[in-house]
Scaffold this motif. Structure first.
Motif, PDB file in Angstrom:
ATOM      1  N   GLN A   3       0.830  -1.197   0.000  1.00 50.36           N
ATOM      2  CA  GLN A   3       0.000   0.000   0.000  1.00 50.36           C
ATOM      3  C   GLN A   3       0.870   1.255   0.000  1.00 50.36           C
ATOM      4  O   GLN A   3       0.586   2.244  -0.682  1.00 50.36           O
ATOM      5  N   SER A   4       1.976   1.198   0.765  1.00 49.21           N
ATOM      6  CA  SER A   4       2.889   2.339   0.818  1.00 49.21           C
ATOM      7  C   SER A   4       3.492   2.618  -0.547  1.00 49.21           C
ATOM      8  O   SER A   4       3.633   3.774  -0.959  1.00 49.21           O
ATOM      9  N   ARG A   5       3.835   1.561  -1.281  1.00 51.32           N
ATOM     10  CA  ARG A   5       4.402   1.734  -2.620  1.00 51.32           C
ATOM     11  C   ARG A   5       3.389   2.384  -3.554  1.00 51.32           C
ATOM     12  O   ARG A   5       3.731   3.229  -4.374  1.00 51.32           O
ATOM     13  N   LYS A   6       2.130   1.980  -3.444  1.00 50.30           N
ATOM     14  CA  LYS A   6       1.096   2.561  -4.304  1.00 50.30           C
ATOM     15  C   LYS A   6       0.928   4.050  -4.010  1.00 50.30           C
ATOM     16  O   LYS A   6       0.771   4.863  -4.916  1.00 50.30           O
ATOM     17  N   ILE A   7       0.977   4.397  -2.712  1.00 48.49           N
ATOM     18  CA  ILE A   7       0.829   5.797  -2.340  1.00 48.49           C
ATOM     19  C   ILE A   7       1.988   6.616  -2.891  1.00 48.49           C
ATOM     20  O   ILE A   7       1.821   7.709  -3.436  1.00 48.49           O
ATOM     21  N   GLN A   8       3.230   6.046  -2.775  1.00 48.27           N
ATOM     22  CA  GLN A   8       4.393   6.753  -3.277  1.00 48.27           C
ATOM     23  C   GLN A   8       4.309   6.973  -4.779  1.00 48.27           C
ATOM     24  O   GLN A   8       4.635   8.031  -5.291  1.00 48.27           O
ATOM     25  N   SER A   9       3.866   5.943  -5.516  1.00 50.74           N
ATOM     26  CA  SER A   9       3.831   6.052  -6.969  1.00 50.74           C
ATOM     27  C   SER A   9       2.808   7.068  -7.434  1.00 50.74           C
ATOM     28  O   SER A   9       2.911   7.599  -8.534  1.00 50.74           O
ATOM     29  N   LEU A  10       1.783   7.328  -6.584  1.00 50.30           N
ATOM     30  CA  LEU A  10       0.731   8.276  -6.954  1.00 50.30           C
ATOM     31  C   LEU A  10       0.885   9.612  -6.238  1.00 50.30           C
ATOM     32  O   LEU A  10      -0.042  10.413  -6.235  1.00 50.30           O
ATOM     33  N   ASP A  11       2.009   9.840  -5.615  1.00 53.16           N
ATOM     34  CA  ASP A  11       2.235  11.088  -4.896  1.00 53.16           C
ATOM     35  C   ASP A  11       2.051  12.259  -5.861  1.00 53.16           C
ATOM     36  O   ASP A  11       2.706  12.325  -6.904  1.00 53.16           O
ATOM     37  N   ALA A 111      11.452   9.129 -11.400  1.00 50.92           N
ATOM     38  CA  ALA A 111      10.679   8.270 -10.506  1.00 50.92           C
ATOM     39  C   ALA A 111      11.589   7.409  -9.627  1.00 50.92           C
ATOM     40  O   ALA A 111      11.330   7.221  -8.436  1.00 50.92           O
ATOM     41  N   LEU A 112      12.662   6.879 -10.204  1.00 56.65           N
ATOM     42  CA  LEU A 112      13.602   6.070  -9.427  1.00 56.65           C
ATOM     43  C   LEU A 112      14.300   6.911  -8.361  1.00 56.65           C
ATOM     44  O   LEU A 112      14.480   6.453  -7.221  1.00 56.65           O
ATOM     45  N   ALA A 113      14.707   8.124  -8.733  1.00 55.43           N
ATOM     46  CA  ALA A 113      15.351   9.002  -7.759  1.00 55.43           C
ATOM     47  C   ALA A 113      14.391   9.334  -6.619  1.00 55.43           C
ATOM     48  O   ALA A 113      14.783   9.361  -5.436  1.00 55.43           O
ATOM     49  N   TYR A 114      13.128   9.577  -6.959  1.00 57.80           N
ATOM     50  CA  TYR A 114      12.122   9.868  -5.928  1.00 57.80           C
ATOM     51  C   TYR A 114      11.930   8.655  -5.017  1.00 57.80           C
ATOM     52  O   TYR A 114      11.890   8.793  -3.783  1.00 57.80           O
ATOM     53  N   SER A 115      11.804   7.469  -5.596  1.00 58.12           N
ATOM     54  CA  SER A 115      11.573   6.264  -4.803  1.00 58.12           C
ATOM     55  C   SER A 115      12.726   6.007  -3.840  1.00 58.12           C
ATOM     56  O   SER A 115      12.518   5.705  -2.662  1.00 58.12           O
ATOM     57  N   PHE A 116      13.959   6.134  -4.360  1.00 56.77           N
ATOM     58  CA  PHE A 116      15.127   5.933  -3.495  1.00 56.77           C
ATOM     59  C   PHE A 116      15.144   6.965  -2.366  1.00 56.77           C
ATOM     60  O   PHE A 116      15.369   6.630  -1.197  1.00 56.77           O
ATOM     61  N   SER A 117      14.905   8.222  -2.719  1.00 62.89           N
ATOM     62  CA  SER A 117      14.960   9.295  -1.731  1.00 62.89           C
ATOM     63  C   SER A 117      13.826   9.172  -0.716  1.00 62.89           C
ATOM     64  O   SER A 117      14.018   9.465   0.477  1.00 62.89           O
ATOM     65  N   ARG A 118      12.672   8.740  -1.142  1.00 61.47           N
ATOM     66  CA  ARG A 118      11.527   8.591  -0.225  1.00 61.47           C
ATOM     67  C   ARG A 118      11.839   7.549   0.840  1.00 61.47           C
ATOM     68  O   ARG A 118      11.555   7.752   2.030  1.00 61.47           O
ATOM     69  N   SER A 119      12.439   6.437   0.424  1.00 65.96           N
ATOM     70  CA  SER A 119      12.753   5.383   1.388  1.00 65.96           C
ATOM     71  C   SER A 119      13.960   5.729   2.256  1.00 65.96           C
ATOM     72  O   SER A 119      14.063   5.262   3.387  1.00 65.96           O
ATOM     73  N   SER A 120      14.865   6.573   1.741  1.00 66.90           N
ATOM     74  CA  SER A 120      16.088   6.896   2.479  1.00 66.90           C
ATOM     75  C   SER A 120      15.965   8.162   3.317  1.00 66.90           C
ATOM     76  O   SER A 120      16.514   8.231   4.427  1.00 66.90           O
ATOM     77  N   TYR A 121      15.252   9.170   2.789  1.00 65.03           N
ATOM     78  CA  TYR A 121      15.263  10.486   3.433  1.00 65.03           C
ATOM     79  C   TYR A 121      13.889  11.008   3.815  1.00 65.03           C
ATOM     80  O   TYR A 121      13.799  11.975   4.595  1.00 65.03           O
ATOM     81  N   GLY A 122      12.824  10.446   3.261  1.00 62.24           N
ATOM     82  CA  GLY A 122      11.494  10.951   3.549  1.00 62.24           C
ATOM     83  C   GLY A 122      10.874  11.702   2.379  1.00 62.24           C
ATOM     84  O   GLY A 122      11.546  12.033   1.396  1.00 62.24           O
ATOM     85  N   ARG A 123       9.576  12.009   2.495  1.00 62.87           N
ATOM     86  CA  ARG A 123       8.821  12.577   1.380  1.00 62.87           C
ATOM     87  C   ARG A 123       9.282  13.979   1.006  1.00 62.87           C
ATOM     88  O   ARG A 123       9.374  14.316  -0.177  1.00 62.87           O
ATOM     89  N   PHE A 124       9.577  14.830   1.979  1.00 63.63           N
ATOM     90  CA  PHE A 124       9.984  16.197   1.674  1.00 63.63           C
ATOM     91  C   PHE A 124      11.264  16.205   0.838  1.00 63.63           C
ATOM     92  O   PHE A 124      11.341  16.873  -0.204  1.00 63.63           O
ATOM     93  N   SER A 125      12.259  15.477   1.282  1.00 66.05           N
ATOM     94  CA  SER A 125      13.523  15.407   0.542  1.00 66.05           C
ATOM     95  C   SER A 125      13.303  14.819  -0.840  1.00 66.05           C
ATOM     96  O   SER A 125      13.869  15.293  -1.834  1.00 66.05           O
ATOM     97  N   ALA A 126      12.480  13.771  -0.916  1.00 65.60           N
ATOM     98  CA  ALA A 126      12.228  13.117  -2.197  1.00 65.60           C
ATOM     99  C   ALA A 126      11.576  14.066  -3.186  1.00 65.60           C
ATOM    100  O   ALA A 126      11.914  14.069  -4.383  1.00 65.60           O
ATOM    101  N   ALA A 127      10.656  14.895  -2.706  1.00 69.74           N
ATOM    102  CA  ALA A 127       9.976  15.839  -3.597  1.00 69.74           C
ATOM    103  C   ALA A 127      10.954  16.880  -4.139  1.00 69.74           C
ATOM    104  O   ALA A 127      10.957  17.184  -5.338  1.00 69.74           O
ATOM    105  N   ILE A 128      11.799  17.434  -3.279  1.00 69.75           N
ATOM    106  CA  ILE A 128      12.774  18.425  -3.726  1.00 69.75           C
ATOM    107  C   ILE A 128      13.737  17.810  -4.734  1.00 69.75           C
ATOM    108  O   ILE A 128      14.056  18.412  -5.774  1.00 69.75           O
TER     109      ILE A 128
END
Length: 555
Positions: A3-11, A111-128
């Motif tokens: 479910q978390s992966r689906k949410i991330q992919s649709l962020d 998308a890959l950079a966002y996914s890696f960053s989301r799991s490593s640093y969190g949503r805010f960092s991943a978005a930037i």
């Protein structure tokens, strides 16, 4: 987790970043109309019995593009029973389809950079980080080319993302996937092998606490390395059948590329670092470099190898540093050489952004840079659309009547590929060309004469010279004289500036005399790329600068 992966992919933030990048790349997608004018393009190069024309760049993206774009279009043309002499009506579709595939890989990189960053640093960092990828004009510019540079970023990020999974799930399957993707990255461009350092660092994290011999002799590590070799041969399947040709092309490219313009044989780390603003812009480069340094300080203070941000920073910095250390040894530093290191530099800013999460002042620094990047990225597409060669193509179609003879310098557009222009190319210096029907327009193609054979004879050792003669050739300079021009007697002459900005005096004098009116030809079309404002980047875009001139024989 699913479910978390689906949410991330649709962020929505990821969707916004990807959409923005797509819109920037869409402008200028028809550049060239029927061909890509970057001389390093490989997506549309021919495959003869699945064999590429050379191995100086590995052929995986050529296969990938043919399978997804070229061969399906050819199949449609056969089903529609389009006559062979009209098959070139598919050329614009192949060009745009190939560009869309490159753009898709660029969006996949985001998308890959966002996914890696989301799991490593969190949503805010991943978005930037996602918006930094999506708006940097250097990435947008390279996404317009059918070279291997943007596909390489995707496959390197895919291998990097897979390597990161080893830390949390060190299964044999994940080792095999990561190794295979490293092989595919290497088969896309040889320097993609640098991402393999992330695989080794991730293996260290996954096996920390074990003795060094057990780490090295690990069965899963062996499987991953074996899959890397398998992945390379999957992407470059004909290399084992012609190993000598493969080796000659590889070693020639490896030897010549760093000093292609005769640069002195010394390292140029400052030149490599100086290329970063051409990709990120000066404000972006300063901001990202500052955040990366701050991230390094935070990680050194933290000293917690179990922390996801520490692992993420360590993996990305390992790839960035290894790549820069290698590419910095090149005396010749082009922007595209440094390009594969930049995604990992951007990923290094995650720990600093994580620390500033939800603090408004960091947005006050980031948002103006992103706005500036967006403006420069928009202007990239406009610069492609303003290429004077596009206007020259329209002029040819409108003004050159059937039965005419055109003489074109080597890097001019291939007029014969235009769907509504019945022309037949004859490459001067060759004797195996068929004689075209009288109703066709004949395009006499002069060779491009950069003078590299003479230059390379002075720069490189003797053992390279046979390869130089084979790869560079040495066309007859006797083609570039007033007497031979009079004998050819073309109705029109098209000249692109890349062909007369060369070392050879005979060639440059020939074009100089032609353009200054010493031959019985008058200029009927003349246009050049306009200078760009000093505040935008990239300052130069590969093969998007020059002047094209068309002359007509005086009556």
């Amino acid at each position: 987790m699913e479910q978390s992966r689906k949410i991330q992919s649709l962020d929505p933030l990821l969707v916004a970043a990807v959409s923005l990048a797509f819109l920037f790349c869409l402008q200028g997608i028809t550049w060239g109309r029927v061909e890509d004018w970057n001389r390093s393009s490989i997506a549309l190069r021919g495959l003869r019995a699945l064999r590429p024309s050379d191995y100086m760049k590995p052929p995986f993206h050529t296969y990938f593009n043919h399978v997804l774009v070229v061969w399906p279009i050819d199949g449609v043309m056969k089903i529609a029973q389009v006559p062979k002499d009209r098959i070139k009506i598919a050329n614009p579709a192949k060009l745009i389809g190939s560009r869309l595939l490159t753009i898709a890989l660029y969006l996949g990189t985001i998308a890959l950079a966002y996914s890696f960053s989301r799991s490593s640093y969190g949503r805010f960092s991943a978005a930037i980080i996602a918006f930094a990828f999506a708006t940097s004009a250097g990435f947008v510019a390279h996404a317009h080319f059918l070279t291997v540079d943007m596909p390489l970023l995707f496959w390197m990020l895919a291998a990097f993302w897979a390597a990161n999974r080893l830390v949390s799930a060190s299964t044999t399957r994940n080792y095999a996937i990561a190794g295979f993707l490293i092989g595919i990255a290497t088969a896309t461009k040889y320097n993609g092998l640098a991402v393999g350092i992330a695989f080794l660092v991730a293996h260290f994290f996954a096996t920390k606490g074990e003795s060094l011999p057990r780490m090295i002799l690990n069965r899963q590590l062996g499987i991953g390395l074996g899959m890397a070799l398998l992945g390379f041969y999957f992407g470059c399947p004909t290399a084992p059948y012609e190993p000598k040709r493969f080796w000659n092309d590889f070693i020639y490219n490896y030897t010549v590329t760093p000093r292609y313009s005769g640069q002195p044989d010394r390292a140029n780390y400052l030149g490599a670092i100086g290329r970063i603003p051409e990709i990120l812009g000066i404000p972006g480069a300063i901001l990202i470099a500052g955040l990366a340094i701050l991230s390094c300080i935070l990680i050194l203070k933290r000293r917690d190898l179990s922390d996801a941000a520490t692992r993420g920073f360590t993996l990305s910095s390992a790839v960035f540093l290894l790549y820069i250390l290698k590419i910095g040894t090149f005396p010749r530093t082009e922007t595209r050489y440094v390009l594969p290191a930049i995604p990992f530099l951007i990923l290094m800013i995650g720990p600093a952004l994580q620390t500033f999460d939800r603090r408004k002042w960091i947005l006050a620094l980031v948002v103006p840079v992103l706005i500036y990047n967006c403006l420069c990225s928009y202007l990239v597409g406009k610069r492609f659309n303003d290429d004077p060669r596009l206007k020259a193509q329209l002029w040819m179609v409108k003004n050159v009547p059937p039965g005419s003879v055109i003489e074109s310098s080597g890097t001019c557009p291939h007029w014969s590929q235009l769907p509504n222009f019945d022309a037949h190319e004859i490459h001067l210096g060759r004797t195996d060309e068929a004689i075209p029907p009288a109703r066709d327009i004949i395009d006499l193609r002069l060779p491009h004469m950069p003078g590299r054979v003479e230059l390379f004879s002075k720069v490189f050792p003797d053992w390279v010279q046979p390869l130089v003669a084979e790869k560079e050739g040495h066309p007859d300079q006797g083609l570039f004289t007033a007497a031979t021009l009079k004998k050819r007697n073309p109705d029109y002459i098209a000249v692109y500036s890349l062909d007369y900005d060369v070392r050879g005096k005979t060639v440059s004098r020939y074009y100089g005399d032609l353009l200054t009116g010493k031959f019985p030809y008058a200029i009927v079309f003349d246009s050049e790329v306009q200078a760009v404002p000093s505040w935008i980047y990239p300052r130069t875009i590969d093969f998007l600068r020059g002047r094209i001139t068309i002359l007509q024989r005086k009556t």
